[in-house]
Design an enzyme around this catalytic site. Structure first.
Site, PDB file in Angstrom:
ATOM      1  CG  PHE A  72     -11.913  -0.372   3.236  1.00 68.05           C
ATOM      2  CD1 PHE A  72     -11.413  -1.064   4.351  1.00 68.05           C
ATOM      3  CD2 PHE A  72     -11.421  -0.285   2.050  1.00 68.05           C
ATOM      4  CE1 PHE A  72     -10.059  -1.880   3.956  1.00 68.05           C
ATOM      5  CE2 PHE A  72     -10.545  -1.116   1.684  1.00 68.05           C
ATOM      6  CZ  PHE A  72      -9.811  -1.708   2.668  1.00 68.05           C
TER       7      PHE A  72
ATOM      8  NE  ARG B   7      -2.318  -2.924  -4.628  1.00 61.57           N
ATOM      9  CZ  ARG B   7      -2.149  -3.190  -3.257  1.00 61.57           C
ATOM     10  NH1 ARG B   7      -2.039  -2.349  -2.604  1.00 61.57           N
ATOM     11  NH2 ARG B   7      -2.116  -4.390  -2.522  1.00 61.57           N
TER      12      ARG B   7
ATOM     13  CG  ASP C  35      -7.546   0.257  10.391  1.00 63.39           C
ATOM     14  OD1 ASP C  35      -8.352   1.196  10.746  1.00 63.39           O
ATOM     15  OD2 ASP C  35      -7.890  -0.786   9.960  1.00 63.39           O
TER      16      ASP C  35
ATOM     17  N   GLY D  29       0.707  -1.264  -0.040  1.00 68.94           N
ATOM     18  CA  GLY D  29       0.169  -0.040   0.239  1.00 68.94           C
ATOM     19  C   GLY D  29       0.746   1.212  -0.059  1.00 68.94           C
TER      20      GLY D  29
HETATM   21  P1  XMP Z   1      -3.244  -1.849  11.220  1.00 68.19           P
HETATM   22  O1  XMP Z   1      -4.489  -2.323  11.686  1.00 68.19           O
HETATM   23  O2  XMP Z   1      -2.208  -2.859  11.639  1.00 68.19           O
HETATM   24  O3  XMP Z   1      -3.334  -2.083   9.734  1.00 68.19           O
HETATM   25  O4  XMP Z   1      -2.884  -0.591  11.916  1.00 68.19           O
HETATM   26  C1  XMP Z   1      -2.611  -1.614   8.631  1.00 68.19           C
HETATM   27  C2  XMP Z   1      -2.871  -2.272   7.375  1.00 68.19           C
HETATM   28  O5  XMP Z   1      -3.886  -2.375   7.216  1.00 68.19           O
HETATM   29  C3  XMP Z   1      -4.641  -1.974   6.111  1.00 68.19           C
HETATM   30  N1  XMP Z   1      -5.693  -1.098   6.102  1.00 68.19           N
HETATM   31  C4  XMP Z   1      -6.448  -0.749   4.817  1.00 68.19           C
HETATM   32  N2  XMP Z   1      -6.283  -0.752   3.698  1.00 68.19           N
HETATM   33  N3  XMP Z   1      -7.745   0.570   3.323  1.00 68.19           N
HETATM   34  C5  XMP Z   1      -6.763  -0.099   2.860  1.00 68.19           C
HETATM   35  O6  XMP Z   1      -6.704  -0.346   1.556  1.00 68.19           O
HETATM   36  C6  XMP Z   1      -8.112   0.841   4.434  1.00 68.19           C
HETATM   37  O7  XMP Z   1      -9.173   1.799   4.728  1.00 68.19           O
HETATM   38  C7  XMP Z   1      -7.143   0.240   5.351  1.00 68.19           C
HETATM   39  N4  XMP Z   1      -7.239   0.091   6.789  1.00 68.19           N
HETATM   40  C8  XMP Z   1      -6.381  -0.687   7.008  1.00 68.19           C
HETATM   41  C9  XMP Z   1      -3.365  -1.541   5.296  1.00 68.19           C
HETATM   42  O8  XMP Z   1      -2.445  -2.754   4.678  1.00 68.19           O
HETATM   43  C10 XMP Z   1      -2.442  -1.140   6.610  1.00 68.19           C
HETATM   44  O9  XMP Z   1      -1.102  -1.284   6.013  1.00 68.19           O
END
Ligand code: XMP
Length: 176
Positions: free
Chosen positions: A152, A165, A103, A41
């Site tokens: 999201f 992407r 997140d 990402g």
């Molecule tokens: P955490 O929960 O570990 O997550 O902080 C980090 C990873 O979760 C993915 N992520 C998202 N990917 N849209 C996305 O395309 C979103 O809204 C989203 N929220 C979390 C992402 O890969 C990130 O590195």
């Protein structure tokens, strides 16, 4: 079922302006020897960010990517699959760890100690987006592009099942 929002949450112009000011904030905080981008990402964010950063030293800052992804069901917080870190030489280095979005925080919360275990002298974190309302792990990023609400998001490197992407702005996915 989800569909793409009709209007961007963050436009191309807003992304470009903020990435430039973020690059200046990072540069003002000191030099980094290496930027580590988390795949997949962060790839567009990293490429814009490094081009907006003044040269970190005479050789320029090193840039490497590695893969980190969560697996298991959502109750299994902390199951993180990491690949590509094995051969990275980080001893004594100042590291800037860059991800697309913070997140729950579980990813960065686990990665920072891993980089320190590999000998990094300093690890600072930078994310384009931050969803503070979703946080589970006790971590904040050192540099944040935009704080957003709990939606999201896709585009500018972020995906929904590997789609969207390459959209140039940040869009949201809406339930239909
Ligand atoms: P955490 O929960 O570990 O997550 O902080 C980090 C990873 O979760 C993915 N992520 C998202 N990917 N849209 C996305 O395309 C979103 O809204 C989203 N929220 C979390 C992402 O890969 C990130 O590195």
């Amino acid at each position: 079922m989800y569909k793409l929002s009709s209007k961007p949450l963050i436009s191309k112009a807003e992304l470009s302006e903020r990435v430039n000011s973020l690059a200046a904030e990072i540069a003002a905080a000191g030099e980094f020897d290496i930027l580590l981008g988390i795949l997949t990402g962060s790839f567009i964010f990293v490429s814009d960010l490094v081009r907006a950063m003044p040269k970190a030293n005479e050789k320029g800052m090193r840039v490497k990517f590695f893969k980190a992804s969560s697996y298991g069901d959502s109750t299994e917080h902390g199951s993180l699959k990491v690949s590509g870190l094995e051969n990275l030489e980080l001893a004594g280095l100042r590291v800037l760890l860059v991800d697309d979005i913070l997140d729950t925080g579980n990813t960065l919360y686990r990665l920072v100690p891993m980089l320190k275990e590999r000998g990094a002298a300093v690890v600072k974190t930078c994310v384009l987006l931050d969803k503070p309302s979703r946080r589970e792990a006790p971590i904040e990023a050192d540099f944040v592009g935009f704080k957003i609400e709990n939606k999201f998001v896709v585009g500018y490197g972020l995906d929904y099942a590997d789609d969207y992407r390459t959209l140039p702005e940040i869009m949201t996915m809406e339930e239909v």
